[in-house]
Enzyme design. Structure first.
Site, PDB file in Angstrom:
ATOM      1  CB  SER A 250      27.474  20.741  46.559  1.00 26.91           C
ATOM      2  OG  SER A 250      26.690  21.884  46.792  1.00 26.91           O
TER       3      SER A 250
ATOM      4  CB  THR B 165       4.025  17.442  47.286  1.00 33.17           C
ATOM      5  OG1 THR B 165       5.217  16.877  47.835  1.00 33.17           O
ATOM      6  CG2 THR B 165       3.717  16.777  45.958  1.00 33.17           C
TER       7      THR B 165
ATOM      8  N   PRO C 293       7.242  16.820  54.002  1.00 34.36           N
ATOM      9  CG  PRO C 293       6.747  16.486  56.260  1.00 34.36           C
ATOM     10  CD  PRO C 293       6.108  16.682  54.922  1.00 34.36           C
TER      11      PRO C 293
ATOM     12  CD  GLN D 207      11.023  12.133  38.429  1.00 36.77           C
ATOM     13  OE1 GLN D 207      11.240  11.629  37.359  1.00 36.77           O
ATOM     14  NE2 GLN D 207      10.362  13.256  38.530  1.00 36.77           N
TER      15      GLN D 207
ATOM     16  CG  ASN E 146       7.250  13.520  38.092  1.00 34.75           C
ATOM     17  OD1 ASN E 146       7.717  14.205  37.201  1.00 34.75           O
ATOM     18  ND2 ASN E 146       7.406  12.213  38.127  1.00 34.75           N
TER      19      ASN E 146
ATOM     20  N   GLY F 184      10.941  18.914  40.378  1.00 40.31           N
ATOM     21  CA  GLY F 184      10.922  20.342  40.680  1.00 40.31           C
ATOM     22  C   GLY F 184      12.254  20.784  41.196  1.00 40.31           C
ATOM     23  CG  HIS F 185      15.277  21.939  39.311  1.00 36.77           C
ATOM     24  ND1 HIS F 185      15.212  20.776  38.601  1.00 36.77           N
ATOM     25  CD2 HIS F 185      15.394  22.933  38.417  1.00 36.77           C
ATOM     26  CE1 HIS F 185      15.279  21.058  37.324  1.00 36.77           C
ATOM     27  NE2 HIS F 185      15.392  22.345  37.178  1.00 36.77           N
ATOM     28  CB  THR F 186      14.352  26.178  44.198  1.00 34.87           C
ATOM     29  OG1 THR F 186      13.189  25.479  44.640  1.00 34.87           O
ATOM     30  CG2 THR F 186      14.212  27.638  44.497  1.00 34.87           C
TER      31      THR F 186
ATOM     32  CG  LEU G 107      30.345  17.116  53.129  1.00 30.68           C
ATOM     33  CD1 LEU G 107      30.027  15.635  53.332  1.00 30.68           C
ATOM     34  CD2 LEU G 107      31.778  17.268  52.614  1.00 30.68           C
TER      35      LEU G 107
ATOM     36  CG  ASP H 245      13.695  15.349  46.045  1.00 29.30           C
ATOM     37  OD1 ASP H 245      13.292  16.048  45.111  1.00 29.30           O
ATOM     38  OD2 ASP H 245      12.965  14.565  46.683  1.00 29.30           O
TER      39      ASP H 245
HETATM   40  P1  IMP Z   1       4.963  10.081  40.700  1.00 26.36           P
HETATM   41  O1  IMP Z   1       6.228  10.330  39.934  1.00 26.36           O
HETATM   42  O2  IMP Z   1       4.193  11.345  40.975  1.00 26.36           O
HETATM   43  O3  IMP Z   1       4.130   9.000  40.088  1.00 26.36           O
HETATM   44  O4  IMP Z   1       5.371   9.524  42.159  1.00 26.36           O
HETATM   45  C1  IMP Z   1       5.966   8.247  42.335  1.00 26.36           C
HETATM   46  C2  IMP Z   1       7.019   8.277  43.420  1.00 26.36           C
HETATM   47  O5  IMP Z   1       8.130   9.039  42.969  1.00 26.36           O
HETATM   48  C3  IMP Z   1       6.573   8.934  44.725  1.00 26.36           C
HETATM   49  O6  IMP Z   1       7.209   8.287  45.806  1.00 26.36           O
HETATM   50  C4  IMP Z   1       7.093  10.353  44.592  1.00 26.36           C
HETATM   51  O7  IMP Z   1       7.272  10.955  45.847  1.00 26.36           O
HETATM   52  C5  IMP Z   1       8.398  10.095  43.870  1.00 26.36           C
HETATM   53  N1  IMP Z   1       8.864  11.251  43.092  1.00 26.36           N
HETATM   54  C6  IMP Z   1       8.373  11.708  41.925  1.00 26.36           C
HETATM   55  N2  IMP Z   1       9.056  12.776  41.515  1.00 26.36           N
HETATM   56  C7  IMP Z   1      10.000  13.000  42.415  1.00 26.36           C
HETATM   57  C8  IMP Z   1      11.059  13.947  42.533  1.00 26.36           C
HETATM   58  O8  IMP Z   1      11.270  14.820  41.675  1.00 26.36           O
HETATM   59  N3  IMP Z   1      11.841  13.829  43.645  1.00 26.36           N
HETATM   60  C9  IMP Z   1      11.660  12.862  44.573  1.00 26.36           C
HETATM   61  N4  IMP Z   1      10.703  11.959  44.506  1.00 26.36           N
HETATM   62  C10 IMP Z   1       9.893  12.014  43.438  1.00 26.36           C
END
Ligand code: IMP
Length: 427
Positions: free
Chosen positions: A416, A304, A307, A227, A38, A40-42, A335, A13
């Site tokens: 940024s 998801t 928070p 990630q 897993n 995601g970006h907007t 920043l 993120d």
């Molecule tokens: P998984 O990738 O769904 O198996 O989750 C494993 C860990 O990675 C968890 O703590 C998630 O919250 C974190 N995670 C997975 N994808 C992201 C992402 O895109 N951003 C931040 N954390 C992520």
């Protein structure tokens, strides 16, 4: 030949999507090489908002080819949904604009069910996954006997035969773990996945061969990491990680292209630190300042809605991420979120068992025990979202950036100060 990579150096993120979006116009091909939905970006594009998960942001630009490479795990239903959403607003995406690896592994409903059981059983110190079946799919990939690649879905006879065996096995295991479990019907899954495969077939190809051809022809590649480095399965805060190589290490294995062709490796960090899910977080702020950062930074998960945990910039962790990923330069994001704080802190070292260290611990139990050693700096009161030149930032904000460069040992080339493309300072 120019190839660029954009990789997160923290726990994900880091707003990498904005950097990828800024750089897309200078490239011909954008490559996703690990993770799945897993991420995601907007993205804001031509006045509209798109939520992308598997598709690289480059999909919105007509003259860019997007590649979902070998190291990605694909949930076909989620991918088709995303494709449909983009196509309904931006017109048909031709197969030449999206290439999906026939070697990419496939997520099935039983992967999500397995993950649900595992996370519920370990609810006290669960990993806190996104529940998308990512880890359970990668587990099957490494285990080999129960896995399917996209290319397998295009061979109906053998796919059906093997799927029957795999579903029978998964039903046995899931029933043993959860007496309430309703068994999956292999034939119904087969029908669904054959339909998905038919829709995706025009895009499915040998992306490794395609990328090699791109390299030979001097096409400019942009590798988009998902990630962050500290969630890397080998180098991150194991077991509180994702199941792929989400640091720069994953580029080569996930795409089949050597990272030696990359001449610009950009490491992306937030001006502070966030984390979603479980696991140690030495600079976490469980107080009003943490809440201020969460609110000002809109720190709620894209996938998801959870928070995000917020804390001070952890330079020990980020430097480790930078070294593992092998970056050349840094981009500091968000920043502007730190504006208005009385003072700001950077964790420059840890104290572990009374000893000061700048080495990132290899075991989570040690990381849980460290005490952050902070450099405390004056904050700045002014909003900085309209600043476009580094020299126009308040002196305290400039100093903050210089201190990050000093501790990490890499130049900050991009700062940024807001979500829009224009809200970017290049140095
Ligand atoms: P998984 O990738 O769904 O198996 O989750 C494993 C860990 O990675 C968890 O703590 C998630 O919250 C974190 N995670 C997975 N994808 C992201 C992402 O895109 N951003 C931040 N954390 C992520």
């Amino acid at each position: 030949m120019a190839a660029t990579s954009v990789v997160g150096l923290q726990w994900g993120d880091e707003a990498k999507g904005k950097i990828v979006d800024l750089l897309t116009a200078e490239h011909d091909v954008v490559v996703r090489y690990q993770g799945g939905n897993n991420a995601g970006h907007t993205v804001r594009f031509a006045g509209e908002t798109y939520k992308l998960s598997l598709l690289p942001a480059g999909i919105l630009s007509e003259d860019v080819t997007c590649v979902i490479a070998t190291g990605v795990v694909v949930d076909p239903a989620a991918l088709l949904q995303e494709l449909q959403d983009v196509q309904s607003r931006r017109g048909t995406i031709e197969p030449r604009r999206l290439r999906i690896s026939d070697r990419a592994h496939v997520i099935f409903p039983y992967h999500i069910a397995e993950e649900d059981v595992l996370e519920r059983r370990h609810s006290r110190d669960g990993i806190g996954t996104t529940r998308r079946g990512i880890g359970t799919c990668y587990r099957d990939k490494a285990g080999r006997t129960h896995a399917f690649r996209l290319g397998d879905l295009l061979r109906p006879d053998s796919f059906r035969r093997r799927l029957r065996e795999v579903v029978a096995f998964k039903n046995t295991v899931l029933r043993a773990l959860d007496p309430q479990f309703e068994p999956f019907d292999a034939e119904a899954i087969f029908e669904d996945y054959r339909r998905y495969a038919e829709q995706l077939e025009p895009f499915i190809t040998d992306t490794t061969a395609f990328l090699h051809e791109c390299v030979r022809n001097g096409r400019r590649l942009l590798f988009e990491g998902a990630q962050g480095s500290l969630l890397d399965v080998d180098h991150g805060t194991y077991p509180y990680v994702t199941s792929s190589n989400s640091s720069g290490c994953g580029i080569h294995s996930g795409s089949g292209v050597s990272e030696r062709i990359i001449d610009r490796m950009i490491g992306v960090v937030k001006a502070y630190t966030t984390r979603v899910g479980g696991g140690p977080f030495p600079t976490e702020l469980d107080d009003e300042i943490g809440q201020t950062i969460r609110d000002r930074g809109h720190e709620y998960g894209t996938v998801t809605g959870r928070p995000r945990r917020c804390g001070w910039f952890d330079a020990v962790a980020a430097r480790y991420g930078a070294e593992v990923s092998g970056v050349d330069e840094l981009a500091i994001m968000l920043l502007d979120v730190l504006s208005t704080l009385e003072e700001v802190r950077i964790c420059e070292a840890y104290e572990l068992d009374g000893r000061r260290t700048t080495t990132f611990p290899s075991h989570v139990e040690d990381l849980e025990r460290v005490r952050p050693v902070y450099r405390t700096l004056p904050g700045w009161k002014e909003e900085i979202t309209a600043v476009r030149d580094f020299a126009d930032l308040p002196a305290a904000a400039q100093r903050y950036v210089h201190e990050v460069e000093d501790i990490l040992g890499y130049p900050v080339r991009i700062v940024s100060v807001g979500p829009d493309r224009e809200q970017t300072i290049f140095r």
